[in-house]
Design an enzyme around this catalytic site. Structure first.
Site, PDB file in Angstrom:
ATOM      1  N   ILE A  61      52.274  46.266  37.147  1.00 34.56           N
ATOM      2  CA  ILE A  61      51.283  47.323  37.322  1.00 34.56           C
ATOM      3  C   ILE A  61      51.373  47.923  38.718  1.00 34.56           C
ATOM      4  O   ILE A  61      51.371  49.148  38.888  1.00 34.56           O
ATOM      5  CB  ILE A  61      49.866  46.786  37.035  1.00 34.56           C
ATOM      6  CG1 ILE A  61      49.702  46.518  35.537  1.00 34.56           C
ATOM      7  CG2 ILE A  61      48.814  47.774  37.526  1.00 34.56           C
ATOM      8  CD1 ILE A  61      48.368  45.887  35.163  1.00 34.56           C
ATOM      9  N   THR A 121      48.549  47.058  46.829  1.00 32.00           N
ATOM     10  CA  THR A 121      48.767  45.625  46.970  1.00 32.00           C
ATOM     11  C   THR A 121      49.336  45.069  45.659  1.00 32.00           C
ATOM     12  O   THR A 121      49.106  45.608  44.588  1.00 32.00           O
ATOM     13  CB  THR A 121      47.476  44.877  47.338  1.00 32.00           C
ATOM     14  OG1 THR A 121      46.557  44.911  46.239  1.00 32.00           O
ATOM     15  CG2 THR A 121      46.827  45.475  48.578  1.00 32.00           C
ATOM     16  N   GLY A 122      50.100  43.993  45.784  1.00 24.87           N
ATOM     17  CA  GLY A 122      50.722  43.418  44.603  1.00 24.87           C
ATOM     18  C   GLY A 122      51.731  44.352  43.970  1.00 24.87           C
ATOM     19  O   GLY A 122      51.877  44.396  42.743  1.00 24.87           O
ATOM     20  N   ALA A 123      52.467  45.100  44.793  1.00 20.41           N
ATOM     21  CA  ALA A 123      53.376  46.117  44.271  1.00 20.41           C
ATOM     22  C   ALA A 123      54.690  45.549  43.762  1.00 20.41           C
ATOM     23  O   ALA A 123      55.526  46.292  43.261  1.00 20.41           O
ATOM     24  CB  ALA A 123      53.657  47.174  45.342  1.00 20.41           C
ATOM     25  N   SER A 124      54.881  44.239  43.870  1.00 19.00           N
ATOM     26  CA  SER A 124      56.093  43.639  43.309  1.00 19.00           C
ATOM     27  C   SER A 124      55.932  43.359  41.819  1.00 19.00           C
ATOM     28  O   SER A 124      56.915  43.082  41.134  1.00 19.00           O
ATOM     29  CB  SER A 124      56.439  42.334  44.044  1.00 19.00           C
ATOM     30  OG  SER A 124      55.386  41.388  43.903  1.00 19.00           O
ATOM     31  N   SER A 129      39.730  43.739  35.207  1.00 19.45           N
ATOM     32  CA  SER A 129      40.267  43.362  33.901  1.00 19.45           C
ATOM     33  C   SER A 129      39.159  43.517  32.875  1.00 19.45           C
ATOM     34  O   SER A 129      37.971  43.409  33.206  1.00 19.45           O
ATOM     35  CB  SER A 129      40.748  41.908  33.919  1.00 19.45           C
ATOM     36  OG  SER A 129      40.984  41.418  32.606  1.00 19.45           O
ATOM     37  N   TYR A 152      39.103  33.167  36.056  1.00 18.24           N
ATOM     38  CA  TYR A 152      39.725  34.489  36.190  1.00 18.24           C
ATOM     39  C   TYR A 152      38.718  35.576  35.811  1.00 18.24           C
ATOM     40  O   TYR A 152      38.578  36.573  36.522  1.00 18.24           O
ATOM     41  CB  TYR A 152      40.956  34.571  35.292  1.00 18.24           C
ATOM     42  CG  TYR A 152      41.649  35.917  35.324  1.00 18.24           C
ATOM     43  CD1 TYR A 152      42.449  36.283  36.398  1.00 18.24           C
ATOM     44  CD2 TYR A 152      41.493  36.828  34.271  1.00 18.24           C
ATOM     45  CE1 TYR A 152      43.072  37.517  36.435  1.00 18.24           C
ATOM     46  CE2 TYR A 152      42.116  38.064  34.304  1.00 18.24           C
ATOM     47  CZ  TYR A 152      42.910  38.404  35.384  1.00 18.24           C
ATOM     48  OH  TYR A 152      43.523  39.630  35.411  1.00 18.24           O
TER      49      TYR A 152
END
Length: 239
Positions: free
Chosen positions: A13, A7-10, A133, A146
């Site tokens: 990381i 996920t978030g491959a755009s 994180s 966050y």
């Protein structure tokens, strides 16, 4: 061929993890939300395909899972990398901003796992890696929300690892430090230099550093590792 959804491959990381897992022989499925330009071409070049979903919407996650499994038949690795950041004093963050942050960072991670777990349980095998994180470990001023969201990801990782271990599914977490991605473009050269100097190894991390850690946790050599938080931070945080 084993399949991995990132996920978030755009982002920096996510893209690096997708490329590394493709090199390791996985069929990569690259998820994106709003930044879809060129994603189909990028995924095809890696031998996989791209999918779109707003991870703040459980119905969209369910639809994504159905689309992925109908095309691949299985999912072996789930990388919950997608997240949004939010900086500012706690008193300045609006309820809507906070809700969106937790919807994506926490509930999105949980719902993605929930959507694919039945298939992994039937397989009696699977690997889930959640990207947290270092601020989820120690907290950061002006990034309270966050930090809290990333701490929740760590707690989720440890609890889910215990729950699904009898089904042969491993769940681990990577806690990156300061990684040189477009998210740091808002900082000037002096700030970046200071962050590098504050890191004991004297440099910033790269997306490839996180990708290497993810590849290790996916590998059979990590078959006895679950419920762990792997800090990839150059020594910035040690605990």
């Amino acid at each position: 061929m084993k399949t991995a959804l990132i996920t978030g491959a755009s982002g920096g990381i996510g893209a690096a993890i997708a490329a590394r897992l493709a090199q390791e022989g996985y069929l990569p499925v690259l998820h994106y939300c709003a930044h879809g330009k060129g994603m189909d071409e990028t995924a095809a070049a890696l031998g996989g395909f791209a999918v779109q979903a707003d991870l703040g919407d459980p119905a969209a996650i369910e639809a994504m899972a159905e689309a992925v499994l109908s095309r691949t038949g299985r999912l072996d690795v789930l990388i919950n990398n997608a997240a949004i950041s939010l900086s500012g004093l706690l008193t300045d963050i609006t309820p809507a901003q906070r809700r969106r942050l937790f919807d994506v960072n926490v509930l999105g991670t949980i719902e993605c796992a929930r959507a694919f777990l039945p298939q992994m349980i039937r397989q009696k095998n699977g690997c889930i890696i959640n990207i947290s994180s270092m601020w989820g470990q120690v907290g950061a001023s002006c990034e309270v929300d966050y930090s809290a969201s990333k701490a929740a990801v760590i707690g989720f990782t440890k609890a889910l690892a215990q729950e699904v271990a009898p089904s042969g599914i491993r769940v681990n977490c990577i806690a990156p430090g300061v990684i040189r991605t477009p998210m740091l473009d808002c900082y000037d050269a002096d700030t970046l230099r200071a962050l590098a100097e504050e890191t004991p190894l004297g440099k910033l991390g790269t997306p490839e550093d996180i990708a290497a850690a993810a590849a290790f946790l996916c590998h059979y050599s990590a078959d006895f590792i679950t419920g762990q938080v792997l800090g990839v931070n150059g020594g910035f945080v040690m605990n």
